[in-house]
Enzyme design. Structure first.
Site: not given
Length: 546
Positions: A1-3, A28
């Protein structure tokens, strides 16, 4: 997952709001992070990306800038896409989703074509340098969080916000939004998913075909169902009938495919290790109920045999009884674990008992969780958001010793109730208004989960640098289940009592696979099963704790 974060501000000053949510963006995506600033037609544009590595041979940094200067921020997983010929000609198996998507768009592929071909959860921000156009959107089911604030001289788009950033809203999961940066004002133009039918203020230039429009019907009338024609049949008897046997087999097939993708597409190293290890890579938000029990059983088919699977179970201190963490879900998960051990005797199951004191709950809610829940703000958002944040942190006791899950991936049963008729209120709707009204309610509940559940849940669970994956919301599984009549998914009326007729098809699948006891467990909401909620409060009221 990324921010991911993007801002366009009129003038030469960059947006200051990123400083308020930078910490949450970094949590994140703890593996790689960077920012990039450009000037675009009188705007100062800032792009920021923080990456959690879940696909490809190594992490791919973001913002990802191609040879033409186009900028991609991608947060998600493309499990498959329909552009097979392009992929075979141009992509390496070692490539990340980010590179494949960027290369396709850089080579002249259209955003509309690519996004309608992707299967998997995502949110996307893409700046087309030549056209001076910004694309923003979430996948058609709305599984990944994305927030925005649009004003006359500023645009902010971010995975996660902060209560001090005013007027953030969730990006509607109804299509792709296009901003023309040559226009006088920043105004989104919507390319709407064809399966969404909402009146909105956005100009709609086109429809994007995503889900197939065909409807599968095995029974044309509920009066034809064997449930209508017989007294109460037990599960063994129901599985002997062709009507149920075929549907159960199909459900198991599609759900198994979904779980396989979400457990095998993952680095071989856990969060603690750089190279292949035998620590847990997969953790399951585990109440012990049917949804999570079935995910655990199917996951065991695909997780490598020498790796454990972590089961995360959260319980909150009872306010009137300090130090007491007994709750309904804890006993349920212990019972279901014994059933899993019988069915999978060689699998190592790590049950993580996560006990949260009232003091820690109040502290973490104020310091962190309320900012992740924002812009949602009800009592229900508070209780569910807090429960999921502590559960996904994965810090507790395993076999009496302190333990924190090293898993990169979390599996959750989100979506099962909306798709398969799990809520007890469906029984009243059917009783008072009939099958057509129940069908409409199922459709309405499914269409509302992006704004009601999924964005919030994604923000709170991914705050620990873990990827939240939701097998019941896989596109193929969703399309199959929604193609069934409501009475083929559930039978919330006589002769089946409450908590048995609800999600009947899923219960039959669990029973067929050997989860005999779990198949008959009652539906219990997380906030009550973990004892965080006060039954005297109305879940839809605004929470004064947020």
């Amino acid at each position: 997952m990324c921010g991911i974060f993007c801002s366009f501000v009129k003038g030469s000053a960059a947006c200051g709001e990123i400083s308020k949510c930078r910490s949450s963006l970094q949590k994140r995506g703890p593996d790689v992070g960077s920012t990039h600033q450009v000037n675009v037609n009188g705007y100062t544009a800032l792009f920021s990306g923080n990456i959690l590595w879940t696909q490809g041979e190594r992490p791919t940094g973001q913002p990802y800038i191609d040879r033409k200067g186009n900028i991609l921020l991608w947060n998600g997983d493309a499990y498959s896409w329909n552009l097979t010929s392009y992929y075979q000609m141009n992509a390496s198996i070692k490539d990340s989703d980010t590179k494949i998507i960027s290369d396709f768009l850089c080579d002249g592929g259209s955003m509309e074509l690519f996004m309608t071909s992707v299967h998997g959860p995502y949110s996307i921000i893409y700046y087309d340098c030549e056209q001076q156009v910004l694309w923003v959107g979430r996948d058609p089911i709305g599984r990944i969080s994305l927030l925005w604030n649009i004003s006359a001289d500023k645009l902010i788009v971010t995975s996660v916000g902060h209560k001090d950033i005013a007027d953030l809203e969730e990006v509607p999961a109804i299509g792709l939004f296009r901003f023309d940066l040559n226009a006088c004002i920043l105004e989104p133009q919507l390319y709407q998913w064809s399966h969404t039918r909402f009146d909105c203020d956005y100009n709609i230039p086109n429809e994007l075909q995503y889900f197939k429009q065909t409807r599968v019907q095995h029974v044309t009338n509920p009066e034809d169902s064997i449930l209508q024609q017989n007294d109460k049949l037990n599960m063994s008897e129901l599985l002997l009938h062709q009507e149920f046997c075929k549907n159960v087999s199909n459900l198991i097939h599609y759900l198994s495919q979904s779980v396989e993708k979400r457990t095998t597409i993952n680095p071989k190293a856990c969060k603690m290790c750089e190279f292949k290890c035998d620590h847990a890579k997969i953790a399951i938000l585990f109440s012990g109920g049917i949804d999570s029990a079935l995910l655990a059983l199917l996951a065991s088919k695909y997780v490598e045999s020498d790796e454990p699977i972590d089961l995360l179970n959260v319980s909150f201190e009872r306010p009137a009884n300090s130090g007491n963490f007994e709750c309904p879900d804890r006993q349920t998960c212990l019972n279901t674990l014994e059933e899993l051990k019988t069915l999978c005797p060689t699998r190592r199951w790590n049950l993580i008992k996560i006990d949260i004191s009232s003091v820690e709950l109040q502290q973490k809610r104020f310091d962190t969780i309320r900012h992740l829940i924002y812009p949602l703000k009800t009592v229900l958002d508070d209780s569910l958001g807090c429960s999921l944040w502590f559960a996904s942190r994965g810090l507790g006791k395993c076999n009496g010793k302190s333990y924190k899950t090293p898993a990169r991936v979390l599996l959750s049963g989100m979506g099962a109730d909306e798709l398969l008729g799990g809520y007890t209120r469906y029984r009243k709707i059917l009783q008072r208004h009939g099958w057509q009204s129940l069908n409409e309610e199922l459709d309405k509940d499914f269409s509302k989960i992006p704004s009601r559940n999924l964005g919030r849940d994604n923000r709170v669970c991914c705050d620990h640098g873990r990827q939240l994956r939701t097998p019941y919301l896989d596109e193929n599984f969703v399309e199959y289940i929604r193609g069934l009549s409501p009475w083929q998914r559930c039978w919330p009326k006589e002769p089946y009592p409450i908590n048995l007729g609800e999600k009947l098809l899923l219960r039959l699948a669990a029973f067929k696979l050997g989860l005999i006891n779990a198949a008959c467990l009652p539906k219990r909401a997380l906030q009550f099963g973990s004892r965080i909620a006060n039954k005297k409060e109305n879940g839809s009221d605004l929470s004064d704790r947020l």
